[in-house]
Design a protein around this motif. Structure first.
Motif, PDB file in Angstrom:
ATOM      1  N   ILE A  47       0.893  -1.232   0.080  1.00 27.67           N
ATOM      2  CA  ILE A  47       0.034   0.041  -0.088  1.00 27.67           C
ATOM      3  C   ILE A  47       0.711   1.212   0.115  1.00 27.67           C
ATOM      4  CG2 ILE A  47      -1.738   1.367   1.312  1.00 27.67           C
ATOM      5  CD1 ILE A  47      -2.346  -1.511   2.804  1.00 27.67           C
ATOM      6  N   ASN A  48       0.583   2.206  -0.970  1.00 27.54           N
ATOM      7  CA  ASN A  48       1.473   3.329  -0.904  1.00 27.54           C
ATOM      8  C   ASN A  48       0.940   4.487  -0.002  1.00 27.54           C
ATOM      9  OD1 ASN A  48       3.274   5.541  -1.535  1.00 27.54           O
ATOM     10  ND2 ASN A  48       2.967   5.323  -3.593  1.00 27.54           N
ATOM     11  N   VAL A  49       1.343   4.776   1.112  1.00 29.95           N
ATOM     12  CA  VAL A  49       0.859   5.705   1.964  1.00 29.95           C
ATOM     13  C   VAL A  49       1.561   6.928   1.894  1.00 29.95           C
ATOM     14  CG1 VAL A  49       0.329   5.764   4.473  1.00 29.95           C
ATOM     15  CG2 VAL A  49       0.658   3.607   3.498  1.00 29.95           C
ATOM     16  N   GLN A  50       0.572   7.851   1.732  1.00 26.05           N
ATOM     17  CA  GLN A  50       0.884   9.385   1.702  1.00 26.05           C
ATOM     18  C   GLN A  50       0.967   9.760   3.276  1.00 26.05           C
ATOM     19  OE1 GLN A  50      -0.203  12.537  -1.233  1.00 26.05           O
ATOM     20  NE2 GLN A  50      -1.480  13.397   0.206  1.00 26.05           N
ATOM     21  N   VAL A  51       1.875  10.514   3.405  1.00 24.08           N
ATOM     22  CA  VAL A  51       2.239  10.971   4.899  1.00 24.08           C
ATOM     23  C   VAL A  51       2.519  12.462   4.857  1.00 24.08           C
ATOM     24  CG1 VAL A  51       3.427  10.785   7.238  1.00 24.08           C
ATOM     25  CG2 VAL A  51       2.653   8.771   5.896  1.00 24.08           C
ATOM     26  N   VAL A  52       2.096  13.497   5.555  1.00 19.96           N
ATOM     27  CA  VAL A  52       2.408  14.835   5.762  1.00 19.96           C
ATOM     28  C   VAL A  52       2.674  14.772   7.397  1.00 19.96           C
ATOM     29  CG1 VAL A  52       1.860  17.113   5.569  1.00 19.96           C
ATOM     30  CG2 VAL A  52       0.688  15.653   3.978  1.00 19.96           C
ATOM     31  N   GLY A  53       4.027  15.313   7.449  1.00 24.21           N
ATOM     32  CA  GLY A  53       4.329  15.415   8.919  1.00 24.21           C
ATOM     33  C   GLY A  53       4.887  16.794   9.303  1.00 24.21           C
ATOM     34  N   ASP A  54       4.713  16.987  10.644  1.00 28.20           N
ATOM     35  CA  ASP A  54       5.524  18.237  11.134  1.00 28.20           C
ATOM     36  C   ASP A  54       6.959  17.989  11.534  1.00 28.20           C
ATOM     37  OD1 ASP A  54       5.529  17.159  13.607  1.00 28.20           O
ATOM     38  OD2 ASP A  54       3.729  18.268  14.334  1.00 28.20           O
ATOM     39  N   SER A  55       7.548  19.004  12.054  1.00 31.37           N
ATOM     40  CA  SER A  55       8.862  19.174  12.513  1.00 31.37           C
ATOM     41  C   SER A  55       9.074  18.313  13.866  1.00 31.37           C
ATOM     42  CB  SER A  55       9.458  20.531  12.656  1.00 31.37           C
ATOM     43  OG  SER A  55       8.759  21.191  13.845  1.00 31.37           O
ATOM     44  N   ASP A  56       7.971  17.867  14.794  1.00 34.46           N
ATOM     45  CA  ASP A  56       8.044  17.196  15.677  1.00 34.46           C
ATOM     46  C   ASP A  56       7.964  15.724  15.546  1.00 34.46           C
ATOM     47  OD1 ASP A  56       8.647  19.272  17.559  1.00 34.46           O
ATOM     48  OD2 ASP A  56       6.087  19.688  17.605  1.00 34.46           O
ATOM     49  N   LEU A  57       7.907  15.409  14.205  1.00 41.09           N
ATOM     50  CA  LEU A  57       7.767  13.915  13.593  1.00 41.09           C
ATOM     51  C   LEU A  57       6.410  13.537  13.792  1.00 41.09           C
ATOM     52  CD1 LEU A  57      11.138  12.384  14.472  1.00 41.09           C
ATOM     53  CD2 LEU A  57      10.323  13.909  12.779  1.00 41.09           C
ATOM     54  N   LYS A  58       5.317  14.216  14.064  1.00 40.35           N
ATOM     55  CA  LYS A  58       4.018  13.849  14.233  1.00 40.35           C
ATOM     56  C   LYS A  58       3.347  13.820  12.783  1.00 40.35           C
ATOM     57  CE  LYS A  58       2.182  15.288  18.649  1.00 40.35           C
ATOM     58  NZ  LYS A  58       1.137  16.538  19.075  1.00 40.35           N
ATOM     59  N   VAL A  59       2.546  12.679  12.563  1.00 45.27           N
ATOM     60  CA  VAL A  59       1.779  12.646  11.337  1.00 45.27           C
ATOM     61  C   VAL A  59       0.543  13.885  11.326  1.00 45.27           C
ATOM     62  CG1 VAL A  59       0.189  11.216   9.906  1.00 45.27           C
ATOM     63  CG2 VAL A  59       2.174  10.439  11.478  1.00 45.27           C
ATOM     64  N   GLN A  60       0.628  14.821  10.484  1.00 42.27           N
ATOM     65  CA  GLN A  60      -0.435  15.599  10.284  1.00 42.27           C
ATOM     66  C   GLN A  60      -1.662  15.236   9.068  1.00 42.27           C
ATOM     67  OE1 GLN A  60       2.485  18.637   8.923  1.00 42.27           O
ATOM     68  NE2 GLN A  60       1.493  20.011  10.167  1.00 42.27           N
ATOM     69  N   ASP A  61      -1.378  14.286   8.555  1.00 40.06           N
ATOM     70  CA  ASP A  61      -2.168  13.712   7.492  1.00 40.06           C
ATOM     71  C   ASP A  61      -1.794  12.497   6.729  1.00 40.06           C
ATOM     72  OD1 ASP A  61      -4.888  14.866   5.870  1.00 40.06           O
ATOM     73  OD2 ASP A  61      -3.421  14.094   4.253  1.00 40.06           O
ATOM     74  N   ILE A  62      -2.637  11.755   6.601  1.00 46.15           N
ATOM     75  CA  ILE A  62      -2.220  10.387   6.096  1.00 46.15           C
ATOM     76  C   ILE A  62      -3.518   9.950   5.244  1.00 46.15           C
ATOM     77  CG2 ILE A  62      -3.399   9.033   8.079  1.00 46.15           C
ATOM     78  CD1 ILE A  62      -1.042   7.051   7.831  1.00 46.15           C
ATOM     79  N   VAL A  63      -2.815   9.205   3.946  1.00 50.21           N
ATOM     80  CA  VAL A  63      -3.689   8.413   3.286  1.00 50.21           C
ATOM     81  C   VAL A  63      -3.342   7.338   2.910  1.00 50.21           C
ATOM     82  CG1 VAL A  63      -4.854   8.578   0.827  1.00 50.21           C
ATOM     83  CG2 VAL A  63      -4.134  10.684   1.856  1.00 50.21           C
ATOM     84  N   ALA A  64      -4.134   6.295   3.477  1.00 51.99           N
ATOM     85  CA  ALA A  64      -3.867   4.852   3.216  1.00 51.99           C
ATOM     86  C   ALA A  64      -4.784   3.972   2.919  1.00 51.99           C
ATOM     87  CB  ALA A  64      -3.568   4.313   4.695  1.00 51.99           C
TER      88      ALA A  64
END
Length: 352
Positions: free
Chosen positions: A174-191
């Protein structure tokens, strides 16, 4: 004994034996370090997570030696921690294989349902902080997130469309799209996209693109690698930087965007199933990915330490993590994107 953890009693009745599993209380029996190693979260984190999903896991009665919400959560966490066969998880937790399978699905869905509470893009309340934190990395202004695609290995889904999940490296994912912040938190995910899907196609059809282009984040920018086409709100590195300003832009871009690559690495080390591969039905695999992202964000918020490496060779496990990285290069020519990128290059030129 079963794996030194679960004892099974067989009681004969109605012409066939009935199995009763005598389970260990792992939460009480294991010391803090061993618990952390086995379940990848501390006892304190588990105690904070359990109330969030407890109502969804409660059985109406205790008939048939039903599992408590705590044991259900630990069963799921143990699966995330090992990626092992269900029989191994069942032996460790003192359950039947079918029970473990059902629990992992139910708990994963319950955790994934917390998505909107724990996986968020910047809001009016914190967008300035997000941009400031990114700026402090390498002086890159207006950044609200960094985007990347990572492949999570799965078993073949089968059926007529099974082959579309085979990626360019030849395995099913599964190609998972991840948007993250500088604290290494996931801000948005498409799975939900098959492994053969290009990163840019996922972004082009994602809600995050619509939100960016709708001006929801104060004209903010996200950074992506060369697998994306440059756009007004998504900046990519230059393929062949020539001037000092272009080289400085690329350096700042790569340094800042490194946060999302580190995010994916920490996420997969915290929950090794994401590196080993998910051997469950496709719908459950989707839930596991989102659920583990929710748990990852909770862990970051609670300042949880990164768990130790799994009990395999460190280089071997690192290779498993890197397997999910499938670099792609796209030559997108977007006029607004090029204008925005040139503005940024001029900004870095003034810093020289």
């Amino acid at each position: 004994m079963f794996g030194n953890d679960a004892e099974i009693l067989e009681i004969v009745g109605y012409g066939f034996p009935k199995r009763i599993y005598l389970r260990r209380n792992h939460f009480e029996d294991l010391d803090n370090l061993t618990f952390f190693q086995r379940f990848r979260l501390t006892k304190n984190a588990v105690l904070n997570i359990l109330p969030l999903i407890e109502e969804k896991l409660e059985y109406p009665t205790d008939i048939n030696n039903s599992l408590s919400p705590m044991d259900q959560l630990l069963t799921c966490l143990r699966f995330y921690a090992t990626g092992g066969h269900l029989s191994t998880i069942s032996d460790f937790m003192g359950t039947h294989v079918c029970t473990s399978s059902r629990i992992i699905k139910n708990v994963s869905i319950a955790l994934a349902s917390l998505f909107h509470a724990y996986i968020k893009m910047p809001t009016e309340n914190n967008i300035q902080k997000i941009q400031r934190d990114f700026y402090n990395i390498a002086l890159f202004p207006s950044i609200v997130g960094c985007i990347d695609g990572t492949h999570i290995k799965i078993q073949s889904p089968g059926g007529e469309d099974g082959e579309i999940f085979r990626n360019r490296k030849g395995y099913f994912s599964i190609n998972v799209q991840v948007v993250g912040d500088s604290d290494l938190k996931v801000q948005d995910i498409v799975a939900r996209w098959p492994g053969s899907t290009h990163d840019m196609n996922i972004y082009s059809n994602s809600r995050i693109r619509a939100r960016l282009e709708g001006g929801e984040f104060r004209n903010g920018i996200i950074l992506g690698d060369s697998g994306y086409g440059v756009g007004k709100y998504l900046l990519t590195p230059l393929q062949n930087p020539e001037t000092a300003a272009e080289k400085l832009y690329n350096k700042a871009h790569i340094t800042t965007r490194n946060s999302v690559e580190r995010l994916c690495g920490v996420w997969k080390r915290r929950f090794p199933i994401l590196a080993y591969g998910i051997r469950l039905k496709l719908a459950t695999a989707y839930a596991v990915i989102v659920a583990s992202a929710v748990l990852h964000n909770i862990s970051i918020s609670m300042h949880e330490e990164e768990p130790p490496e799994p009990d395999i060779n460190a280089d071997e496990f690192e290779n498993l993590i890197q397997v999910g990285n499938i670099p792609e290069v796209i030559n997108g020519d977007n006029i607004q994107g090029n204008v925005r990128r040139n503005e940024m290059i001029n900004y870095f030129n003034r810093l020289l």
